[in-house]
Design a protein around this motif. Structure first.
Motif, short mmCIF file in Angstrom:
data_model
loop_
_atom_site.label_atom_id
_atom_site.label_comp_id
_atom_site.label_asym_id
_atom_site.label_seq_id
_atom_site.Cartn_x
_atom_site.Cartn_y
_atom_site.Cartn_z
N ARG A 17 -4.53 9.37 3.84
CA ARG A 17 -3.46 10.38 3.81
C ARG A 17 -3.62 11.27 2.58
O ARG A 17 -3.51 12.49 2.67
CB ARG A 17 -2.07 9.70 3.82
CG ARG A 17 -1.66 9.17 5.20
CD ARG A 17 -0.19 8.81 5.25
NE ARG A 17 0.16 7.69 4.38
CZ ARG A 17 0.00 6.41 4.72
NH1 ARG A 17 -0.49 6.08 5.90
NH2 ARG A 17 0.34 5.44 3.88
N LYS A 18 -3.93 10.64 1.43
CA LYS A 18 -4.12 11.43 0.21
C LYS A 18 -5.34 12.33 0.33
O LYS A 18 -5.36 13.46 -0.18
CB LYS A 18 -4.32 10.50 -0.99
CG LYS A 18 -3.04 9.85 -1.45
CD LYS A 18 -3.25 9.16 -2.78
CE LYS A 18 -1.95 8.47 -3.20
NZ LYS A 18 -2.12 7.51 -4.24
N ASP A 61 -5.55 3.38 4.74
CA ASP A 61 -4.69 4.38 5.42
C ASP A 61 -4.02 5.29 4.39
O ASP A 61 -3.96 6.51 4.54
CB ASP A 61 -3.60 3.70 6.25
CG ASP A 61 -4.15 3.11 7.53
OD1 ASP A 61 -5.31 3.42 7.86
OD2 ASP A 61 -3.42 2.33 8.18
N ALA A 62 -3.49 4.65 3.32
CA ALA A 62 -2.81 5.43 2.27
C ALA A 62 -3.81 6.38 1.60
O ALA A 62 -3.49 7.55 1.32
CB ALA A 62 -2.18 4.51 1.24
N ALA A 63 -5.04 5.88 1.38
CA ALA A 63 -6.08 6.73 0.77
C ALA A 63 -6.44 7.88 1.71
O ALA A 63 -6.60 9.03 1.26
CB ALA A 63 -7.32 5.88 0.47
N ASP A 83 -12.35 -1.10 0.89
CA ASP A 83 -11.26 -2.01 0.48
C ASP A 83 -11.01 -3.00 1.64
O ASP A 83 -11.24 -2.64 2.79
CB ASP A 83 -9.98 -1.21 0.19
CG ASP A 83 -9.00 -1.98 -0.67
OD1 ASP A 83 -8.88 -1.67 -1.86
OD2 ASP A 83 -8.34 -2.92 -0.14
N TYR A 98 2.27 1.83 -3.47
CA TYR A 98 1.43 1.30 -4.55
C TYR A 98 1.44 2.25 -5.74
O TYR A 98 1.23 3.44 -5.60
CB TYR A 98 -0.01 1.11 -4.06
CG TYR A 98 -0.91 0.55 -5.14
CD1 TYR A 98 -0.82 -0.78 -5.53
CD2 TYR A 98 -1.83 1.36 -5.79
CE1 TYR A 98 -1.61 -1.29 -6.53
CE2 TYR A 98 -2.64 0.86 -6.80
CZ TYR A 98 -2.52 -0.47 -7.16
OH TYR A 98 -3.31 -0.98 -8.16
N GLU A 99 1.80 1.72 -6.92
CA GLU A 99 1.80 2.61 -8.09
C GLU A 99 1.45 1.83 -9.36
O GLU A 99 1.47 0.59 -9.37
CB GLU A 99 3.17 3.28 -8.25
CG GLU A 99 4.30 2.29 -8.33
CD GLU A 99 5.68 2.97 -8.41
OE1 GLU A 99 6.59 2.34 -8.97
OE2 GLU A 99 5.81 4.10 -7.92
N MET A 120 -4.22 0.00 2.48
CA MET A 120 -4.68 0.79 1.33
C MET A 120 -5.57 1.94 1.83
O MET A 120 -5.46 3.08 1.35
CB MET A 120 -5.47 -0.08 0.35
CG MET A 120 -4.60 -1.03 -0.45
SD MET A 120 -3.64 -0.14 -1.71
CE MET A 120 -2.85 -1.51 -2.57
N GLY A 139 -8.51 0.67 -3.25
CA GLY A 139 -7.06 0.88 -3.11
C GLY A 139 -6.79 2.25 -2.51
O GLY A 139 -7.40 2.64 -1.50
N THR A 140 -5.91 3.01 -3.14
CA THR A 140 -5.55 4.33 -2.59
C THR A 140 -6.53 5.42 -3.07
O THR A 140 -6.27 6.60 -2.91
CB THR A 140 -4.11 4.71 -2.97
OG1 THR A 140 -4.00 4.70 -4.40
CG2 THR A 140 -3.10 3.72 -2.39
N ALA A 145 0.81 -1.23 0.00
CA ALA A 145 0.00 0.00 0.00
C ALA A 145 0.84 1.28 0.00
O ALA A 145 0.54 2.23 -0.73
CB ALA A 145 -0.94 0.00 1.20
#
Ligand SMILES: C[S@@+](CC[C@H](N)C(=O)[O-])C[C@H]1O[C@@H](n2cnc3c(N)ncnc32)[C@H](O)[C@@H]1O
Length: 249
Positions: A91-92, A87-89, A80, A26-27, A85, A61-62, A23
């Protein structure tokens, strides 16, 4: 290209562990991330034309699609199975001007325990359905949460693509990231999506070449085939499948 190694998966927690691990970094693996995102967004916007209200993305996902689609919807929910994932989303999302419209939750698509019956205008699923372990149950949940007349928009690899059915097996190249991955062909996907009270309205193909999983020369051949597939409307040469199904009244 590093050779794609299919990971053996015995249960959902192993899948979650993998996505949690990937995550943070992730790219996009199959080409120019910005260009491919714009292309997918154009396909999605076309399918969502005239729709507003609540958008739910399963396997978000993100949440890159949700952030871009936010201006068109009053509420956007991303779910999700991977907490990493989500958590990453989250942050964004802090930097999104539409932050107050977006909700992100850990919730398996087979369960959608956090989503009420008949509460969603559009359910979106991009590049995640093929990883979900019980796709029949996922479609039942999608049907449950959609309002009548609401739309399910699904973008997933085309299991009938010549790369999956012929070329990769011929070259001995693995195409699945996980042993449980499943690429449905358009007939199988249509049958699955239609069963629990949804009517299929659009079944089409889009340009998806899993370049990150194959040698460069193979990708070059598949680009030519994709062009031919677009011109002559041959699904066998197209790597992506897009379905739209409407919840019956
Ligand atoms: C390849 S990523 C795609 C993420 C996002 N849709 C995108 O296009 O950037 C697949 C995602 O599906 C999620 N996923 C897999 N199985 C799931 C399930 N049963 N329920 C919900 N999410 C799931 C994974 O955790 C992962 O975040």
């Amino acid at each position: 290209m590093a050779r794609l190694k299919t990971r053996s998966i015995d249960c959902q927690s192993q899948l979650v562990a993998h996505f949690d691990q990937s995550a943070a970094d992730y790219e996009e693996a199959h080409g120019d991330a910005g260009r491919l995102l714009d292309y997918r967004l154009a396909l999605i916007r076309e399918r969502c034309e005239g729709r507003s209200g609540v958008l739910l993305e399963i396997g978000c996902g993100t949440a890159i699609h949700l952030f871009s689609l936010a201006p068109a919807f009053s509420r956007l929910v991303g779910t999700d199975i991977s907490a990493g994932m989500i958590d990453a989303a989250e942050r964004k999302a802090q930097t999104s001007p539409y932050r107050d419209r977006i909700e992100l939750r850990v919730d398996a698509a087979e369960e959608l325990t956090t989503v009420n019956d008949g509460s969603v205008d559009v359910v979106l699923c991009v590049g995640a359905f093929e990883h979900m372990l019980d796709r029949g149950q996922v479609v039942c949940q999608v049907s449950r949460v959609l309002k009548s007349g609401g739309a399910f928009v699904l973008l997933t690899p085309n299991g009938g693509y010549c790369w999956y059915t012929f070329l990769a097996p011929l070259l001995g190249i693995s195409t699945r990231h996980f042993s449980t991955d499943c690429f449905l062909n358009s007939v199988e996907a249509a049958r699955l999506v239609q069963s629990p009270g949804l009517s299929l309205t659009v079944r089409d193909f889009w340009t998806f070449i899993p370049k990150g999983d194959m040698p460069g020369w193979t990708a070059a051949i598949l680009e030519v085939l994709d062009r031919l597939g677009r011109i002559f409307r041959l699904g066998i040469f197209r790597g992506g499948m897009i379905l739209t199904a409407i919840k019956n009244g």
